[in-house]
Write a protein that holds these residues in place. Sequence first.
Motif, PDB file in Angstrom:
ATOM      1  N   ILE A 233       0.840  -1.186   0.000  1.00  0.00           N
ATOM      2  CA  ILE A 233       0.000   0.000   0.000  1.00  0.00           C
ATOM      3  C   ILE A 233       0.877   1.239   0.000  1.00  0.00           C
ATOM      4  N   PRO A 278       3.070  -6.518   6.368  1.00  0.00           N
ATOM      5  CA  PRO A 278       1.973  -5.609   6.020  1.00  0.00           C
ATOM      6  C   PRO A 278       2.379  -4.540   5.017  1.00  0.00           C
ATOM      7  N   GLN A 286       4.922   1.140   7.123  1.00  0.00           N
ATOM      8  CA  GLN A 286       3.941   2.040   7.723  1.00  0.00           C
ATOM      9  C   GLN A 286       4.196   2.124   9.214  1.00  0.00           C
ATOM     10  N   VAL A 289       1.364   0.503  11.639  1.00  0.00           N
ATOM     11  CA  VAL A 289       1.113  -0.935  11.745  1.00  0.00           C
ATOM     12  C   VAL A 289       2.005  -1.540  12.814  1.00  0.00           C
TER      13      VAL A 289
ATOM     14  N   LYS B  81      -2.810  -7.080  16.069  1.00  0.00           N
ATOM     15  CA  LYS B  81      -1.620  -6.887  15.246  1.00  0.00           C
ATOM     16  C   LYS B  81      -1.783  -5.759  14.222  1.00  0.00           C
ATOM     17  N   LEU B  82      -3.029  -5.507  13.802  1.00  0.00           N
ATOM     18  CA  LEU B  82      -3.232  -4.579  12.686  1.00  0.00           C
ATOM     19  C   LEU B  82      -4.132  -3.423  13.096  1.00  0.00           C
ATOM     20  N   LYS B  83      -3.884  -2.272  12.478  1.00  0.00           N
ATOM     21  CA  LYS B  83      -4.681  -1.091  12.811  1.00  0.00           C
ATOM     22  C   LYS B  83      -5.462  -0.606  11.591  1.00  0.00           C
ATOM     23  N   TYR B  86      -5.844  -1.731   7.635  1.00  0.00           N
ATOM     24  CA  TYR B  86      -5.237  -3.061   7.542  1.00  0.00           C
ATOM     25  C   TYR B  86      -6.103  -4.089   8.275  1.00  0.00           C
TER      26      TYR B  86
END
Lengths: 289, 290
Positions: A233, A278, A286, A289, B81-83, B86
């Motif tokens: 992303i 991610p 990022q 994250v 784990k993800l924000k 995501y």
Amino acid sequence: MLLQFVINGLITGLLYSLLAIGFALVYNTTKIFHLAAAGLYVVAAYIFYSAVSIFHLPLFAGALVAVAATMGVSLLVDVLVYRPLSKRQSSVNVSLISAVGVLTILVNLVVLVYGNAPKVVENSLKSTYTFGHLILSQPQVWQAVIGLLSVAAFVAFIHYTSWGKRFRALSDDEVLYTTLGYNVNQTRTIVFLLSGAFVAISSCLNVYEVGMDPNMGMNILINALAAMIIGGIGRFEACILGGLTLGLVQSLVLMQLPSSWQTGVTFLILMLFLFFRPQGIAGYKQRTV
Amino acid sequence: MNYFLHIIVLLNIYIILILGANMTVGMAGLLTLCQAAFYGIGAYIGTMLLMQFDLPFIVIALIVSVITGVFSLLISYASLKLKNDYFTLATLGFQMIIFTILYNWVDVTKGPYGISGIPAIKILGLWSLKGVVPYAIFTAVVMCAMVGIFVALKKSPYGRLLRAIRADETAVKALGRNTSAAKTRAFFLSAAFSGIAGLLYASYVRFIDPTSFTLNESLFIICALFIGGVGNAKGSIAGALFVVILPELLRFIGLPDAVAAPLREIIYGLALVVIMFVRPQGMLGEEMSK
């Protein structure tokens, strides 16, 4: 046999890349979860169909009409819906729901005019080309050639004009972008025109081979979404890498499993990426994250 | 009359589903796109229990809640784990994977053929529900119980903690609260609500197939939630009324048959956009702080 699957996968992947670019242009710069892109995809397909099958334009002219019209609709969606919402600094959820609203409207306008039955652009047997063990159909050759040209044009546009930098600047900080004297609305116009064009190119290339129905958009868009995340992303060119990777993996999975498992495998890969990498293959790291 | 009662049953089921979504999306501010996956898991587990065992409703409902709740742990793990986006994308992935499994695991779920002849719910193990009238009453009772649970949770310290997480998770953490545990419980409850809705749906319609539990259904539930307004029970009820009753009302305005279905959808889409413009917090929602 393996080569055939690899090439098929890469060509399908190229189409994901194009749609992912269309989505990412909007998503990166405006942070809107642009689900309406699935609607634009369907609109482009049916305009292409009308131009070729009803008005008997040559294929290329028909595709050009479809691309131009979709660019217009894309801009219209921004001007009428997204832009006023951004002006009010609406939350991400509000723009997501509006995008679903736009998607519903676009798809059902198509149903209203053309009905729910599947359509094909040209009802003829397409010729195939044989290169050694490799067999490619005529639509596949077009997909590869036009897909590669579009991707190359996009990379050149992002790298060799100032727009690439401007898009990134707008993604980073809209307020700063305005403060430095750039016109956000003008930039958004370019973003949405370009996004519409890439969605339409992907759509025309795909439906020329497999035909269309009004509900196909969402299914293809979520593949493109997966491609965007796998690529990374935030970086536009990463969509290309992500699309090709996804197409390749899906095709190789097809060698082992029935095609109905394909979506499951796609999203399993997506989950693995989300959890373990991610930022994707080539995205920016990022901080959130 | 039966038509009217049928709408009431659907309405009750949707209120429960939307309350489930409200638990995470509304109270804790975590946007999920997998409510239909839990709805589906609940429907399939419920179906298997109804077909295999002769148990009273309350026992089946408890088992379904626990099993869907256990599935929700996967989502909880993702939320740790993800924000933001995501996390939402991970829930989208979960939705797609569950759908693929329901569709392809033919030995257990009968895949695209669906499962038919699902037995009716038995209350207290002896009185089995037959026809639409008992179902309308029974789903209304369950729905009221769920609304009661939701309101009680919202007023409890736990509800306040969730809303505090929605406002500013870092601040809540800094004050020494365990936000992960709070979120995990919210997901568990949300999944359990959706699971029970699935159980009611399966035993009422008596036929399920995976196409009732798609990504579009998840989006539909989330849209209904945001139209009604997040954060409180009355918003969820308003949202359910809107998405269930509006299409039915549009039946009566005499659209020509050939175009009725797409026109209804277009009006629904327009309504989504218009409501987001006029009342971004939804019809009866709380004002959200940015």
